[in-house]
Design an enzyme around this catalytic site. Structure first.
Site, PDB file in Angstrom:
ATOM      1  N   GLY A 165     -15.280   5.777 -10.346  1.00 46.83           N
ATOM      2  CA  GLY A 165     -15.877   7.103 -10.539  1.00 46.83           C
ATOM      3  C   GLY A 165     -15.938   7.845  -9.212  1.00 46.83           C
ATOM      4  N   PRO A 170      -6.606 -13.288 -15.684  1.00 47.65           N
ATOM      5  CG  PRO A 170      -8.346 -14.546 -16.572  1.00 47.65           C
ATOM      6  CD  PRO A 170      -6.968 -14.674 -16.021  1.00 47.65           C
ATOM      7  CB  CYS A 197     -11.866  -4.673  -9.070  1.00 45.55           C
ATOM      8  SG  CYS A 197     -11.870  -3.472  -7.736  1.00 45.55           S
ATOM      9  CG  HIS A 249      -6.648  -5.966  -6.971  1.00 47.95           C
ATOM     10  ND1 HIS A 249      -7.224  -6.173  -8.206  1.00 47.95           N
ATOM     11  CD2 HIS A 249      -7.576  -5.288  -6.242  1.00 47.95           C
ATOM     12  CE1 HIS A 249      -8.424  -5.611  -8.223  1.00 47.95           C
ATOM     13  NE2 HIS A 249      -8.666  -5.087  -7.040  1.00 47.95           N
ATOM     14  CD  GLU A 250      -7.456  -5.842  -2.362  1.00 49.04           C
ATOM     15  OE1 GLU A 250      -7.929  -4.704  -2.236  1.00 49.04           O
ATOM     16  OE2 GLU A 250      -8.030  -6.728  -3.018  1.00 49.04           O
ATOM     17  CG  HIS A 291      -8.157  -0.973  -4.407  1.00 46.40           C
ATOM     18  ND1 HIS A 291      -9.001  -0.245  -5.205  1.00 46.40           N
ATOM     19  CD2 HIS A 291      -8.492  -2.274  -4.607  1.00 46.40           C
ATOM     20  CE1 HIS A 291      -9.806  -1.067  -5.872  1.00 46.40           C
ATOM     21  NE2 HIS A 291      -9.507  -2.295  -5.536  1.00 46.40           N
TER      22      HIS A 291
HETATM   23 ZN   LIG Z   1     -10.327  -4.054  -6.255  1.00 45.74          ZN
END
Ligand SMILES: [Zn+2]
Length: 219
Positions: free
Chosen positions: A37, A135, A138, A180-181, A184
């Site tokens: 958010g 799975p 974060c 994953h990073e 980001h």
């Molecule tokens: Zn993360």
């Protein structure tokens, strides 16, 4: 006797003098992790000039990232997660953390311990194109997880905190952390690519058990 002021006047007075007792909002790099958010998690993060990597400003960001990652017992962190829209990621999986997982999970998900890694301006290349689904969670979406497909093997290149060129080719779980990073710093979260039906609240089962315990045992 005290005068009772109308609420509108009182509200105006309180807001005018708010700064006197409220500390100013903290600036990034934060000690906390931003939650889903927060717009900073959706920006394309900025690359850093290589000659500025050793600057006080960037060193402060990297040092805070290490601290926050370890405080949260996370295995990876990207600068936007602590409010800095910069292309920096840190990763670490200590042998002590590895020992906390059952051998069956370590084996199937290919968890492996590795020392602290810092990548500034990381670039990733896919080595093994087939994807594996496991799975993933974060800290920005704390308490939830979902199945996420990721490439099995990748190679990452970039600069470390000393502005030296570094590269790492890796498969299994570390390859997942890298992806994953990297997401980001490109303004993406795992929820963008997850198997949506698998998205779950991780403490549902414990809370469910606790509810029945409260009803039948502690009556
Ligand atoms: Zn993360």
């Amino acid at each position: 006797m005290a005068m009772k002021l109308p609420s509108t006047v009182l509200t105006k007075l309180v807001s005018s003098y708010n700064h006197l007792w409220k500390p100013p909002p903290k600036k990034p790099p934060y000690n906390h992790i931003c939650r889903i958010g927060d717009p900073v998690l959706r920006y394309e993060a900025k690359a850093i000039d290589v000659e500025k990597i050793k600057s006080e400003e960037i060193q402060k960001v990297i040092s805070k990232m290490k601290k926050v990652m370890r405080n949260h017992k996370a295995v990876g962190l990207a600068a936007p997660q602590i409010g800095c829209s910069l292309r920096v990621i840190t990763m670490e999986f200590s042998p002590e953390s590895l020992e906390m997982f059952p051998p069956s999970i370590v084996l199937s998900r290919e968890y492996q311990a590795f020392p602290l890694q810092v990548f500034v301006n990381p670039v990733m290349r896919v080595v093994e194109k087939h994807k594996v689904t496991f799975p993933e969670a974060c800290e920005c979406i704390k308490g939830y997880s979902a199945l996420v497909p990721r490439y099995y093997e990748v190679k990452i290149t970039g600069y470390n905190e000393k502005a030296e060129e570094v590269e790492w080719q890796v498969k299994g779980w570390p390859a997942r952390i890298i992806q994953h990073e990297l997401d980001h710093i490109n303004g993406k979260l795992y929820t963008d690519i997850m198997v949506s039906q698998s998205f779950q609240y991780d403490f549902w089962y414990q809370e469910h058990l606790q509810k029945w315990f409260n009803i039948f045992i502690r009556k």
